[in-house]
Scaffold this motif. Sequence first.
Motif, PDB file in Angstrom:
ATOM      1  N   PRO A 201       9.736  -5.775   4.954  1.00  0.00           N
ATOM      2  CA  PRO A 201       8.684  -5.115   4.173  1.00  0.00           C
ATOM      3  C   PRO A 201       8.672  -5.633   2.742  1.00  0.00           C
ATOM      4  O   PRO A 201       9.722  -5.822   2.121  1.00  0.00           O
ATOM      5  CB  PRO A 201       9.088  -3.635   4.227  1.00  0.00           C
ATOM      6  N   LYS A 202       7.489  -5.861   2.219  1.00  0.00           N
ATOM      7  CA  LYS A 202       7.356  -6.382   0.863  1.00  0.00           C
ATOM      8  C   LYS A 202       7.353  -5.272  -0.178  1.00  0.00           C
ATOM      9  O   LYS A 202       7.513  -5.539  -1.362  1.00  0.00           O
ATOM     10  CB  LYS A 202       6.073  -7.206   0.756  1.00  0.00           C
ATOM     11  N   GLN A 203       7.136  -4.027   0.286  1.00  0.00           N
ATOM     12  CA  GLN A 203       7.040  -2.921  -0.652  1.00  0.00           C
ATOM     13  C   GLN A 203       7.776  -1.685  -0.121  1.00  0.00           C
ATOM     14  O   GLN A 203       7.991  -1.558   1.081  1.00  0.00           O
ATOM     15  CB  GLN A 203       5.562  -2.564  -0.890  1.00  0.00           C
TER      16      GLN A 203
ATOM     17  N   LYS B 242       7.228   7.493   8.824  1.00  0.00           N
ATOM     18  CA  LYS B 242       6.897   7.537  10.248  1.00  0.00           C
ATOM     19  C   LYS B 242       5.463   7.105  10.519  1.00  0.00           C
ATOM     20  O   LYS B 242       5.189   6.421  11.494  1.00  0.00           O
ATOM     21  CB  LYS B 242       7.151   8.942  10.797  1.00  0.00           C
ATOM     22  N   PHE B 243       4.528   7.539   9.673  1.00  0.00           N
ATOM     23  CA  PHE B 243       3.134   7.091   9.814  1.00  0.00           C
ATOM     24  C   PHE B 243       2.363   7.444   8.550  1.00  0.00           C
ATOM     25  O   PHE B 243       2.827   8.203   7.697  1.00  0.00           O
ATOM     26  CB  PHE B 243       2.462   7.690  11.061  1.00  0.00           C
ATOM     27  N   HIS B 244       1.170   6.889   8.442  1.00  0.00           N
ATOM     28  CA  HIS B 244       0.248   7.258   7.365  1.00  0.00           C
ATOM     29  C   HIS B 244      -1.157   7.373   7.958  1.00  0.00           C
ATOM     30  O   HIS B 244      -1.526   6.599   8.838  1.00  0.00           O
ATOM     31  CB  HIS B 244       0.269   6.227   6.230  1.00  0.00           C
ATOM     32  N   LYS B 245      -1.885   8.373   7.511  1.00  0.00           N
ATOM     33  CA  LYS B 245      -3.236   8.613   8.025  1.00  0.00           C
ATOM     34  C   LYS B 245      -4.172   9.044   6.901  1.00  0.00           C
ATOM     35  O   LYS B 245      -3.737   9.653   5.925  1.00  0.00           O
ATOM     36  CB  LYS B 245      -3.218   9.703   9.107  1.00  0.00           C
ATOM     37  N   LYS B 246      -5.442   8.726   7.096  1.00  0.00           N
ATOM     38  CA  LYS B 246      -6.459   9.136   6.129  1.00  0.00           C
ATOM     39  C   LYS B 246      -7.235  10.366   6.588  1.00  0.00           C
ATOM     40  O   LYS B 246      -8.008  10.930   5.813  1.00  0.00           O
ATOM     41  CB  LYS B 246      -7.454   7.992   5.889  1.00  0.00           C
ATOM     42  N   ASN B 247      -7.032  10.761   7.824  1.00  0.00           N
ATOM     43  CA  ASN B 247      -7.817  11.881   8.372  1.00  0.00           C
ATOM     44  C   ASN B 247      -6.924  12.890   9.096  1.00  0.00           C
ATOM     45  O   ASN B 247      -7.304  13.418  10.150  1.00  0.00           O
ATOM     46  CB  ASN B 247      -8.896  11.352   9.313  1.00  0.00           C
ATOM     47  N   PHE B 248      -5.770  13.133   8.549  1.00  0.00           N
ATOM     48  CA  PHE B 248      -4.829  14.076   9.158  1.00  0.00           C
ATOM     49  C   PHE B 248      -5.448  15.475   9.170  1.00  0.00           C
ATOM     50  O   PHE B 248      -6.139  15.877   8.232  1.00  0.00           O
ATOM     51  CB  PHE B 248      -3.530  14.091   8.362  1.00  0.00           C
TER      52      PHE B 248
ATOM     53  N   MET C 292       6.968   0.144  -5.233  1.00  0.00           N
ATOM     54  CA  MET C 292       7.849  -0.932  -5.673  1.00  0.00           C
ATOM     55  C   MET C 292       7.691  -2.175  -4.807  1.00  0.00           C
ATOM     56  O   MET C 292       7.503  -2.083  -3.592  1.00  0.00           O
ATOM     57  CB  MET C 292       9.313  -0.470  -5.609  1.00  0.00           C
ATOM     58  N   ALA C 293       7.782  -3.345  -5.439  1.00  0.00           N
ATOM     59  CA  ALA C 293       7.836  -4.605  -4.706  1.00  0.00           C
ATOM     60  C   ALA C 293       9.295  -4.944  -4.438  1.00  0.00           C
ATOM     61  O   ALA C 293      10.154  -4.764  -5.315  1.00  0.00           O
ATOM     62  CB  ALA C 293       7.174  -5.713  -5.516  1.00  0.00           C
TER      63      ALA C 293
ATOM     64  N   TRP D 129       2.203  -2.201   4.298  1.00  0.00           N
ATOM     65  CA  TRP D 129       2.609  -0.833   4.069  1.00  0.00           C
ATOM     66  C   TRP D 129       4.126  -0.688   3.936  1.00  0.00           C
ATOM     67  O   TRP D 129       4.885  -1.293   4.681  1.00  0.00           O
ATOM     68  CB  TRP D 129       2.099   0.066   5.188  1.00  0.00           C
ATOM     69  N   PRO D 130       4.570   0.144   2.959  1.00  0.00           N
ATOM     70  CA  PRO D 130       6.011   0.418   2.824  1.00  0.00           C
ATOM     71  C   PRO D 130       6.550   1.077   4.094  1.00  0.00           C
ATOM     72  O   PRO D 130       5.848   1.832   4.742  1.00  0.00           O
ATOM     73  CB  PRO D 130       6.078   1.381   1.637  1.00  0.00           C
ATOM     74  N   LYS D 131       7.797   0.793   4.403  1.00  0.00           N
ATOM     75  CA  LYS D 131       8.465   1.379   5.559  1.00  0.00           C
ATOM     76  C   LYS D 131       9.447   2.468   5.162  1.00  0.00           C
ATOM     77  O   LYS D 131       9.887   3.250   6.011  1.00  0.00           O
ATOM     78  CB  LYS D 131       9.213   0.297   6.345  1.00  0.00           C
TER      79      LYS D 131
END
Length: 206
Positions: free
Chosen positions: A53-55, A112-118, A74-75, A199-201
């Motif tokens: 992961p880059k971030q 665990k996850f990311h959502k825009k419409n949770f 953070m990078a 995306w960050p992990k």
Amino acid sequence: MISQTLRTRFVPAALAVALLGTGMSVATAQPAAAQPAEAAPAFAAAGKKKAKPKQYLKFVKNKKNPSNSRLHLMAAGKKKPVATWRAGSGNGSTNACKPNAGWLPNGSYKIKFHKKNFNGDKIKGYVIKLQDKKCSNGTKRTELFIHSEMKKNGKQGPKKGKDSPWRWDGNGDYKSLACIKLKPAHIKSLFTKSSAKGWPKTLKVV
């Protein structure tokens, strides 16, 4: 034995003469097995390595005012944040072992996850789900998110009374049931910047 040896030597020669008579080259008549075999690869191709992961995210607590802490994007390998936003965690309590009140325990969290419409009962819209975490006395903290206050579609709900759960009404909304909270515009900015370079992990809480 001698006659058999002579036959072995002269039959190929006779066959070559016969083939030349028909116009076919001797080379064409050689069996496929006589052709030099291609060299086998010295080793099998190595499997592709998983990209690191880059971030990552970093939440820095403010002991004097938990609702005025900072969330950094953070990078990897860099000390300077890519971006920083004000964020709160908990309802003002600095007891990390107090469920639904205290801020998050220190440590590293998997995202665990990311959502825009949770569409949760208490949280909607843009969210980042974190793993469960045990605090120093072994109490397990669950249902941990990074979120804001908005409707499922990311828009602000109507103003109802002094504080609506689906609308950002002011600095008091930085307080939560232990999750990390940002303003609606800030969590949307976090999503945009996170998507730009992968995306960050993980999240680090310090």
